[in-house]
Each structure stands twice: as C-alpha cells, then as structure tokens.
Design a protein around this motif. Structure first.
Motif, PDB file in Angstrom:
ATOM      1  N   GLU A  46      -8.442   9.891   0.290  1.00 31.75           N
ATOM      2  CA  GLU A  46      -8.854   8.545   0.668  1.00 31.75           C
ATOM      3  C   GLU A  46     -10.381   8.471   0.706  1.00 31.75           C
ATOM      4  OE1 GLU A  46      -7.033   7.272   4.279  1.00 31.75           O
ATOM      5  OE2 GLU A  46      -5.056   8.033   3.727  1.00 31.75           O
ATOM      6  N   PHE A  47     -10.910   7.354   0.240  1.00 30.19           N
ATOM      7  CA  PHE A  47     -12.358   7.155   0.209  1.00 30.19           C
ATOM      8  C   PHE A  47     -12.684   5.824   0.870  1.00 30.19           C
ATOM      9  CE2 PHE A  47     -16.088   5.211  -1.816  1.00 30.19           C
ATOM     10  CZ  PHE A  47     -17.050   6.178  -1.537  1.00 30.19           C
ATOM     11  N   ARG A  48     -13.728   5.825   1.695  1.00 35.89           N
ATOM     12  CA  ARG A  48     -14.156   4.598   2.367  1.00 35.89           C
ATOM     13  C   ARG A  48     -15.670   4.486   2.311  1.00 35.89           C
ATOM     14  NH1 ARG A  48     -12.257   0.916   6.292  1.00 35.89           N
ATOM     15  NH2 ARG A  48     -13.873   0.037   7.622  1.00 35.89           N
ATOM     16  N   PHE A  49     -16.133   3.316   1.894  1.00 35.44           N
ATOM     17  CA  PHE A  49     -17.560   2.997   1.930  1.00 35.44           C
ATOM     18  C   PHE A  49     -17.741   1.770   2.808  1.00 35.44           C
ATOM     19  CE2 PHE A  49     -21.018   0.267   0.519  1.00 35.44           C
ATOM     20  CZ  PHE A  49     -22.104   1.128   0.654  1.00 35.44           C
ATOM     21  N   GLU A  50     -18.730   1.819   3.679  1.00 39.63           N
ATOM     22  CA  GLU A  50     -18.990   0.672   4.534  1.00 39.63           C
ATOM     23  C   GLU A  50     -20.479   0.519   4.782  1.00 39.63           C
ATOM     24  OE1 GLU A  50     -16.900   1.225   8.159  1.00 39.63           O
ATOM     25  OE2 GLU A  50     -17.951   3.055   8.722  1.00 39.63           O
ATOM     26  N   LEU A  70     -19.459  -4.886   5.575  1.00 38.68           N
ATOM     27  CA  LEU A  70     -18.642  -4.910   4.369  1.00 38.68           C
ATOM     28  C   LEU A  70     -18.054  -3.521   4.181  1.00 38.68           C
ATOM     29  CD1 LEU A  70     -17.813  -6.169   1.533  1.00 38.68           C
ATOM     30  CD2 LEU A  70     -19.958  -5.181   0.691  1.00 38.68           C
ATOM     31  N   PHE A  71     -16.792  -3.429   3.729  1.00 37.41           N
ATOM     32  CA  PHE A  71     -16.187  -2.117   3.522  1.00 37.41           C
ATOM     33  C   PHE A  71     -15.301  -2.133   2.279  1.00 37.41           C
ATOM     34  CE2 PHE A  71     -13.217  -4.460   6.168  1.00 37.41           C
ATOM     35  CZ  PHE A  71     -11.990  -4.201   5.579  1.00 37.41           C
ATOM     36  N   ILE A  72     -15.121  -0.934   1.722  1.00 36.52           N
ATOM     37  CA  ILE A  72     -14.232  -0.721   0.581  1.00 36.52           C
ATOM     38  C   ILE A  72     -13.402   0.520   0.874  1.00 36.52           C
ATOM     39  CG2 ILE A  72     -14.059  -0.226  -1.889  1.00 36.52           C
ATOM     40  CD1 ILE A  72     -16.748  -1.599  -2.267  1.00 36.52           C
ATOM     41  N   ASP A  73     -12.077   0.398   0.810  1.00 41.68           N
ATOM     42  CA  ASP A  73     -11.157   1.517   1.012  1.00 41.68           C
ATOM     43  C   ASP A  73     -10.379   1.766  -0.274  1.00 41.68           C
ATOM     44  OD1 ASP A  73     -11.672   2.199   3.678  1.00 41.68           O
ATOM     45  OD2 ASP A  73     -10.448   0.543   4.404  1.00 41.68           O
ATOM     46  N   VAL A  74     -10.313   3.029  -0.678  1.00 42.73           N
ATOM     47  CA  VAL A  74      -9.528   3.426  -1.842  1.00 42.73           C
ATOM     48  C   VAL A  74      -8.546   4.496  -1.395  1.00 42.73           C
ATOM     49  CG1 VAL A  74      -9.559   4.359  -4.175  1.00 42.73           C
ATOM     50  CG2 VAL A  74     -11.452   2.918  -3.387  1.00 42.73           C
ATOM     51  N   GLY A  75      -7.255   4.287  -1.681  1.00 40.00           N
ATOM     52  CA  GLY A  75      -6.231   5.209  -1.216  1.00 40.00           C
ATOM     53  C   GLY A  75      -5.631   4.714   0.082  1.00 40.00           C
ATOM     54  N   GLY A  76      -4.819   5.535   0.727  1.00 35.59           N
ATOM     55  CA  GLY A  76      -4.195   5.140   1.980  1.00 35.59           C
ATOM     56  C   GLY A  76      -3.001   4.241   1.748  1.00 35.59           C
ATOM     57  N   ARG A  77      -2.570   3.534   2.821  1.00 40.67           N
ATOM     58  CA  ARG A  77      -1.355   2.734   2.769  1.00 40.67           C
ATOM     59  C   ARG A  77      -1.459   1.579   1.788  1.00 40.67           C
ATOM     60  NH1 ARG A  77       0.330  -0.582   8.026  1.00 40.67           N
ATOM     61  NH2 ARG A  77      -1.089  -2.077   7.084  1.00 40.67           N
ATOM     62  N   ALA A  78      -2.631   0.933   1.721  1.00 40.32           N
ATOM     63  CA  ALA A  78      -2.763  -0.265   0.897  1.00 40.32           C
ATOM     64  C   ALA A  78      -3.165   0.031  -0.540  1.00 40.32           C
ATOM     65  CB  ALA A  78      -3.773  -1.218   1.525  1.00 40.32           C
ATOM     66  N   GLY A  79      -3.685   1.217  -0.814  1.00 40.55           N
ATOM     67  CA  GLY A  79      -4.120   1.541  -2.162  1.00 40.55           C
ATOM     68  C   GLY A  79      -5.572   1.168  -2.395  1.00 40.55           C
ATOM     69  N   LEU A 106     -11.186  -9.077   7.597  1.00 42.53           N
ATOM     70  CA  LEU A 106     -10.483  -9.856   6.580  1.00 42.53           C
ATOM     71  C   LEU A 106     -10.521  -9.047   5.296  1.00 42.53           C
ATOM     72  CD1 LEU A 106      -9.074 -12.558   5.909  1.00 42.53           C
ATOM     73  CD2 LEU A 106     -11.307 -13.402   5.145  1.00 42.53           C
ATOM     74  N   MET A 107      -9.335  -8.665   4.785  1.00 41.27           N
ATOM     75  CA  MET A 107      -9.252  -7.722   3.674  1.00 41.27           C
ATOM     76  C   MET A 107      -8.579  -8.344   2.459  1.00 41.27           C
ATOM     77  SD  MET A 107      -7.977  -4.562   6.064  1.00 41.27           S
ATOM     78  CE  MET A 107      -7.164  -5.701   7.207  1.00 41.27           C
ATOM     79  N   LEU A 108      -9.127  -8.040   1.292  1.00 41.55           N
ATOM     80  CA  LEU A 108      -8.510  -8.411   0.018  1.00 41.55           C
ATOM     81  C   LEU A 108      -7.870  -7.163  -0.566  1.00 41.55           C
ATOM     82  CD1 LEU A 108     -11.338 -10.608  -1.552  1.00 41.55           C
ATOM     83  CD2 LEU A 108      -9.380 -11.356  -0.190  1.00 41.55           C
ATOM     84  N   ARG A 109      -6.545  -7.203  -0.743  1.00 42.84           N
ATOM     85  CA  ARG A 109      -5.807  -6.070  -1.280  1.00 42.84           C
ATOM     86  C   ARG A 109      -5.212  -6.432  -2.634  1.00 42.84           C
ATOM     87  NH1 ARG A 109      -2.570  -4.034   4.209  1.00 42.84           N
ATOM     88  NH2 ARG A 109      -4.408  -3.125   5.227  1.00 42.84           N
ATOM     89  N   THR A 110      -4.629  -5.454  -3.280  1.00 41.14           N
ATOM     90  CA  THR A 110      -4.011  -5.715  -4.575  1.00 41.14           C
ATOM     91  C   THR A 110      -2.809  -6.638  -4.442  1.00 41.14           C
ATOM     92  OG1 THR A 110      -2.706  -3.693  -4.312  1.00 41.14           O
ATOM     93  CG2 THR A 110      -4.775  -3.527  -5.549  1.00 41.14           C
ATOM     94  N   THR A 111      -2.190  -6.677  -3.248  1.00 38.89           N
ATOM     95  CA  THR A 111      -0.991  -7.491  -3.045  1.00 38.89           C
ATOM     96  C   THR A 111      -1.273  -8.826  -2.372  1.00 38.89           C
ATOM     97  OG1 THR A 111      -0.592  -6.343  -0.948  1.00 38.89           O
ATOM     98  CG2 THR A 111       0.495  -5.471  -2.919  1.00 38.89           C
ATOM     99  N   GLY A 112      -2.419  -8.963  -1.700  1.00 40.32           N
ATOM    100  CA  GLY A 112      -2.694 -10.211  -1.002  1.00 40.32           C
ATOM    101  C   GLY A 112      -3.855 -10.090  -0.036  1.00 40.32           C
ATOM    102  N   ILE A 113      -3.885 -10.998   0.934  1.00 41.36           N
ATOM    103  CA  ILE A 113      -4.963 -11.074   1.911  1.00 41.36           C
ATOM    104  C   ILE A 113      -4.412 -10.706   3.285  1.00 41.36           C
ATOM    105  CG2 ILE A 113      -6.692 -12.569   2.973  1.00 41.36           C
ATOM    106  CD1 ILE A 113      -6.542 -14.334   0.485  1.00 41.36           C
TER     107      ILE A 113
END
Length: 305
Positions: A46-50, A70-79, A106-113
């Motif tokens: 998992e990678f996180r930048f904030e 502002l943050f960006i998460d890659v991996g984990g439950r949401a992908g 407030l997060m924007l994911r591949t599946t929704g908000i």
C-alpha cells in the motif's frame, strides 16, 4: 547496530510559511506550515501520499478549520483513493466542553464517492441528555457514480452514567454479505432504568420480580461473510459471536452465556444457570451437588478443539 526495515518506509518534509518568501503565500491562504509525506507498506504494497497545511480558518462564529490537505492512496481495501480532508472544530454550546472536533474526508474511488466523518473529541450531554457522553463516532457514506448507494458505516461509543457501550453497523451494498452488526454494554437493569425515569415510583414488588431483568458484559458481533471485515480501525471476524458475563431474568434465573458460531471453524455454546430451589415444589441444579449450576455445553470444532 544494523537498522532493519520490515514494515514500511515513510518520507516526510515540512515547510514553515510564517517567514521568508513564502510568508506572503501563507498569509494569503491563512496557513502556518505545509507538510508532505509518502508512506509505503512492504507487506501489503500500500502506498499513501499526503500534503497538508496547518490553517486558521473561521467559518462564521462557530466553525474553525485547523488543518486541510490532499491525499492519494494506492492499494488497500478501495484499490485507489484520491481526496481531500480537513480537521475542524464546531462550537455547539457556551461551555468549553461544547466544542466538538471532527476529521472529515471526501474521497474519489474507482467505484464512486465516499464521505467519511469522525469525531476527535467526546460530546458531553448531546442534545441536552444529562449524563450521556458520545465518543469515537464515525460515519461513512458512499455512492456510485450512477448515484446508487454504495456503502454505509456507523460506529460510536456511548456512556450513560457508569454504563459504557458501543455500536457498529457496516453495510457494503455492492456485496451484501459484507455486513457487520456489533455492539456491547457493560451492564443494564430494566428495573433500575425505569426507576430513574419515574423518580422511584416503580413498586418494589415489581422491581424485584417481573422487572428484575439485567445483564453485565454483553457483547454481540455478526459478520455473515466468509472473511474478516474492518471498519473504524476494528476487525470483525466472520461468524456470530455472543457473550454475556452474567444475566438475571425476573429475579429467578441467573447465569451466563457464550455462543460462538465461527464461519468454517465450528460451533461453541457454553451457558450456565444458577441452581433454582422453590421450596419443595421445584429444584433444578447440576448433577454434582444441589449447589452446582446447570450447564449446557456444545463444542463442534469450536474453541474446545
């Protein structure tokens, strides 16, 4: 000695914004510092930048924002997540303890908000309820880009006088089996509660018989899926789990109960009832002696194996 890195690597940098060339920018946006960090987990990849700023913004007279980022998460439950977050304080009364802290994202994911809000301070006497304290409350809501409900999660701790408890509800609409219902209470007695609500007007004959219903150390967890689920930094094992340290029913039955139905593991039931002796009319006890409790024990691949 050698340094061993086994879990994760985190890089972080901070920039003060109260002096030098960036002071003008800091004053313009109302920020005192800027912090950026990157975190990588070796085991889960998992990678996180904030990037966040320490702010001092006011919205009206009752809301103050102290941090935004502002943050960006890659991996984990949401992908994959990209979103904004902030820490704010809301004044809901005239006392110092009436200031509530929140952390929202407030997060924007591949599946929704997804919107996630959690309290960072206890709420004393919510809505004027004396003796009540709410704490560690989290609310998560998600919708797909088509506008359909995606997920719902709620968790909170509750204190009423000397009684403590908690409740958690989580539902993933895209996978209905990924549902959690859990709760706990340190103690409860129906007669005591009714006496407090009626200022002691409950007849003692009822309080010690029909209304004498209570328990201690009650815990319930239901997860019908075949895998563990996580919400609000809590992990819920798959299965049905019920525990009651002690109970009393109508002033007659007293005992304890534990039921574990673990998915793919087995069934374990252990319930005991104190001996019942009603003159010469009825006598129920364990087989060892009249003072021994009655026990029900079922263990099919459960903790006993």
């Amino acid at each position: 000695p050698a340094v061993t890195i086994s879990d994760a690597v985190k890089l972080q940098a901070s920039l003060g914004m109260t002096s030098g060339h960036v002071a003008t920018v800091g004053k313009w946006i109302g920020a005192t510092s800027l912090t950026a960090s990157a975190l990588f987990h070796f085991d889960s990849h998992e990678f996180r930048f904030e990037a966040s700023i320490d702010a001092d913004w006011s919205i009206g007279r009752h809301v103050a924002v102290r941090e935004a980022g502002l943050f960006i998460d890659v991996g984990g439950r949401a992908g994959f997540d990209i979103g904004v977050e902030c820490t704010l304080f809301v004044q809901v009364g005239s006392r110092t303890s009436d200031t509530l802290g929140f952390h929202g994202a407030l997060m924007l994911r591949t599946t929704g908000i997804v919107a996630d809000v959690a309290t960072t301070t206890p709420w004393y006497q919510p809505f004027g309820l004396k003796g009540v304290v709410l704490g560690n409350t989290e609310l998560e809501l998600g919708i797909t880009y088509a506008g359909e409900p995606d997920l719902f999660g709620f968790s909170s701790a509750l204190t009423i006088g000397s009684v403590t408890g908690s409740a958690t509800v989580f539902v993933d609409a895209t996978a209905p089996e990924d549902t959690v219902l859990a709760g706990s209470l340190s103690k409860f007695n129906l007669a005591d509660m009714l006496e407090k609500l009626t200022d002691g007007k409950i007849p003692q004959a009822l309080a010690k018989t029909v209304l004498d219903v209570g328990f201690t150390d009650l815990a319930l967890s239901v997860n019908p899926s075949d895998h563990a689920l996580r919400f609000d930094d809590k992990i819920f094992k798959p299965g049905f789990f019920f525990h009651c340290g002690s109970f009393v029913l109508y002033g007659l039955l007293k005992g304890s109960a534990e039921v574990d139905i673990a998915t793919r593991s087995g069934v374990f039931v252990n319930a005991t009832v104190d001996p019942i002796h009603i003159g010469k009319v009825l006598s129920v006890s364990g087989v060892e002696r009249p003072s021994a409790p009655v026990q029900l024990l079922i263990d099919v691949g459960g903790p006993g194996h």
